[in-house]
Design a protein around this motif. Structure first.
Motif, PDB file in Angstrom:
ATOM      1  N   THR A  37      -0.793   4.507  -0.710  1.00  0.00           N
ATOM      2  CA  THR A  37      -1.879   5.332  -1.015  1.00  0.00           C
ATOM      3  C   THR A  37      -2.088   6.432   0.181  1.00  0.00           C
ATOM      4  OG1 THR A  37      -3.485   4.049  -0.106  1.00  0.00           O
ATOM      5  CG2 THR A  37      -3.109   3.911  -2.644  1.00  0.00           C
ATOM      6  N   LEU A  70      -0.663   4.779   6.865  1.00  0.00           N
ATOM      7  CA  LEU A  70      -0.492   3.250   6.528  1.00  0.00           C
ATOM      8  C   LEU A  70      -0.778   2.556   7.537  1.00  0.00           C
ATOM      9  CD1 LEU A  70       1.765   3.510   3.474  1.00  0.00           C
ATOM     10  CD2 LEU A  70      -0.465   3.679   3.242  1.00  0.00           C
ATOM     11  N   ASP A  76       0.837  -1.180   0.079  1.00  0.00           N
ATOM     12  CA  ASP A  76       0.049   0.107   0.163  1.00  0.00           C
ATOM     13  C   ASP A  76       0.815   1.139   0.039  1.00  0.00           C
ATOM     14  OD1 ASP A  76      -2.204   1.829   0.090  1.00  0.00           O
ATOM     15  OD2 ASP A  76      -2.681   1.239   2.228  1.00  0.00           O
TER      16      ASP A  76
END
Ligand code: ATP
Length: 381
Positions: A322, A328, A320
Motif C-alpha cells: 500500500t 513499507l 503489504d
C-alpha cells in the motif's frame, strides 16, 4: 517456566471464587489504599503518591485519608435479595493456593515444586495511567514455588536471580533494570523478604515484578478458614510440614511496556530520522514482511503472494503493497519486524529476492525458494 522445566506445573484458576478465599488471603480486610480527595478540584489521590498536604494539581485543601478497598465486587445467585457478594480476583496467586492440594495429588509432585499461571486480575485503582503501567484490568504472571521450611532463603535468592536474568534474556538492556529490596517497614503482612525488579520507565524507576518470600502464611490461612489441611506429608522422611512459598509476581502489561520502551531506537539515515523497534526476534509480533517493489506488475504480486503463502505456517508473515518501498520498510521497522523480503523485476528472471535486516538494513539476494530455510536459524528461537 512451565514448558522448559520439570518442577513447575501450569494452571488456569477461576476469576470468581468463594469470597472466603479473599478473607483468608487478607484482601477483604486489608487490600486497601489510603486516599485523599481535593476539596477544590475533587480529584482523588493515593496518600503514598503525593508529597505534602495540599492537592498536587490545584494546591487545594485535602480531606482526611480514607481507606479504599481495591477489589471489584459483583453478585452470585439468581434470587433477588439472596445473592452473595463475590470479588473479581485482584491477583492470580490465591487461585494457586486453593488448588495446591489438587495439583499436588494429580501431578505427583513434592516440594520443591511450583505452580504458575498467567491471567487477568482486576483492581479498582484510584489513579490509572502512564499508558498501560497501571490499569484496572491487567494480566499477571505468577509462580508460587513451594519449598521445605529452612530451604526458603536459598530458593528465594535463586528466584530473585532467575527472574532478573529472565528479563535480560528478553533483550532488555541491563542498565534499564535494577533490583530493589523492600525495607522492613515496607514489607506486606505476609512477606519475610521482598525484592522488586524495577525498570527505568519514562516516568522513572518503577516496579515490573516483585519476588516475595511469603512463608507458610497463605497455606496456613487457607487451611484455617476452609478446614482443609494443606500441609504436605513426605513419605520418604515421614515428615509433615506446611510448605513455604517463594513468589515471583510480574505484570505482563508492564513487561510489554518495558520491552517497547527499551526497544525504541531512533537514528539519522541520509538526513532523515529512522525509527525502529529493536525487539528480540522472539518478541516481534510479525517475523517477516513480503513486499512487492511494483504492485502494478501482476507477475511480481503473484510471486510475492506465493512467497508469503510459503512462509505462512512457519512464521507470522504479512504482505503489504500500500505504499512505496521506502515507506513499507519504515512501517515494518517501527513495529519491529526482523526481516523484509522484496520481490522486484529481476526476481522474475533470476528467481532471487532481497532479504533486508531490520537492525543493520543490510540486504542480501537469496533464491526465493531458499528464503524460509535461510531465515530458520535466525528466527529459530
Ligand atoms: P504497585 O505498587 O505498582 O501498585 P503492587 O506492588 O501492588 O504494584 P503486586 O500486587 O505486587 O503489585 O502485583 C504484582 C505485579 O502485577 C506488579 O509487579 C505489576 O507488574 C503488576 N500490576 C499490579 N497492579 C497493576 C496494575 N494496576 N496495572 C498493571 N499491572 C499491575
Amino acid at each position: 517456566m512451565v514448558y522448559d522445566r520439570s518442577d513447575i506445573e501450569g494452571l488456569d484458576a477461576a476469576i470468581l471464587m468463594n469470597p472466603n478465599v479473599w478473607k483468608a488471603s487478607g484482601h477483604v480486610g486489608s487490600f486497601a489504599d489510603l486516599m485523599v480527595d481535593c476539596k477544590e478540584c475533587k480529584k482523588r489521590f493515593r496518600v503514598d503518591k503525593i508529597e505534602g498536604k495540599v492537592c498536587p494539581e490545584c494546591k487545594g485543601a485535602l480531606t482526611e485519608p480514607r481507606s479504599f478497598n481495591l477489589m471489584f465486587k459483583t453478585q452470585v445467585g439468581s434470587v433477588e435479595g439472596q445473592a452473595i457478594d463475590v470479588y473479581l480476583r485482584p491477583e492470580t496467586a490465591q487461585g494457586i493456593f486453593v488448588n495446591f492440594a489438587n495439583v499436588l495429588v494429580s501431578s505427583r509432585k513434592k516440594p520443591p515444586f511450583g505452580v504458575a499461571q498467567i491471567g487477568k486480575s482486576f483492581r479498582n485503582e484510584i489513579t490509572t495511567g502512564n499508558f498501560t503501567f497501571r490499569c484496572r484490568e491487567f494480566e499477571q504472571m505468577e509462580l508460587e514455588f513451594f519449598v521445605k521450611p529452612g530451604d526458603d532463603e536459598k530458593w528465594y535468592e535463586y528466584w530473585v536471580n532467575e527472574r532478573f536474568n529472565w528479563w535480560i534474556s528478553l533483550g532488555i538492556r541491563k542498565e534499564n533494570l535494577r533490583l530493589r529490596e523492600h525495607a522492613k517497614d515496607e514489607l506486606a503482612h505476609y512477606a519475610k523478604r521482598c525484592h522488586d525488579i524495577e525498570f527505568m520507565f519514562p516516568m522513572g524507576w518503577s516496579e515490573l515484578e516483585g519476588i516475595a518470600n511469603r512463608t507458610d502464611y497463605d497455606l496456613k490461612k487457607h487451611s484455617e478458614i476452609s478446614g482443609a489441611d494443606l500441609s504436605f506429608f513426605d513419605e520418604a522422611t515421614k515428615e509433615r510440614y506446611m510448605p513455604y512459598v517463594i513468589e515471583p509476581s510480574g505484570g505482563v502489561d508492564r513487561g510489554v511496556l518495558a520491552v517497547l520502551v527499551d526497544g525504541y531506537r531512533s537514528e539519522q539515515v541520509k538526513d532523515k530520522e529512522r525509527v525502529y523497534l529493536a525487539l528480540d526476534y522472539r518478541l516481534a509480533p510479525i517475523k517477516v514482511a513480503v513486499l512487492p517493489l511494483l504492485k502494478n506488475r501482476p507477475e511480481i504480486v503473484e510471486m510475492a503472494h506465493k512467497l508469503r503463502d510459503d512462509i505462512r505456517g512457519s512464521y507470522r508473515v504479512v504482505y503489504d503493497d500500500t505504499a512505496a518501498i521506502g515507506r513499507l520498510y519504515r512501517r515494518q521497522d517501527e513495529i519491529g519486524t526482523p526481516f523484509c523480503v522484496t520481490v522486484d523485476v529481476d526476481s522474475l528472471t533470476d528467481g532471487k529476492v532481497t532479504v533486508r535486516n531490520r537492525d543493520t538494513m543490510q540486504q542480501e539476494r537469496v533464491e526465493a525458494s531458499r528464503v524460509k530455510e535461510m531465515l530458520a536459524p535466525k528466527l529459530c528461537m
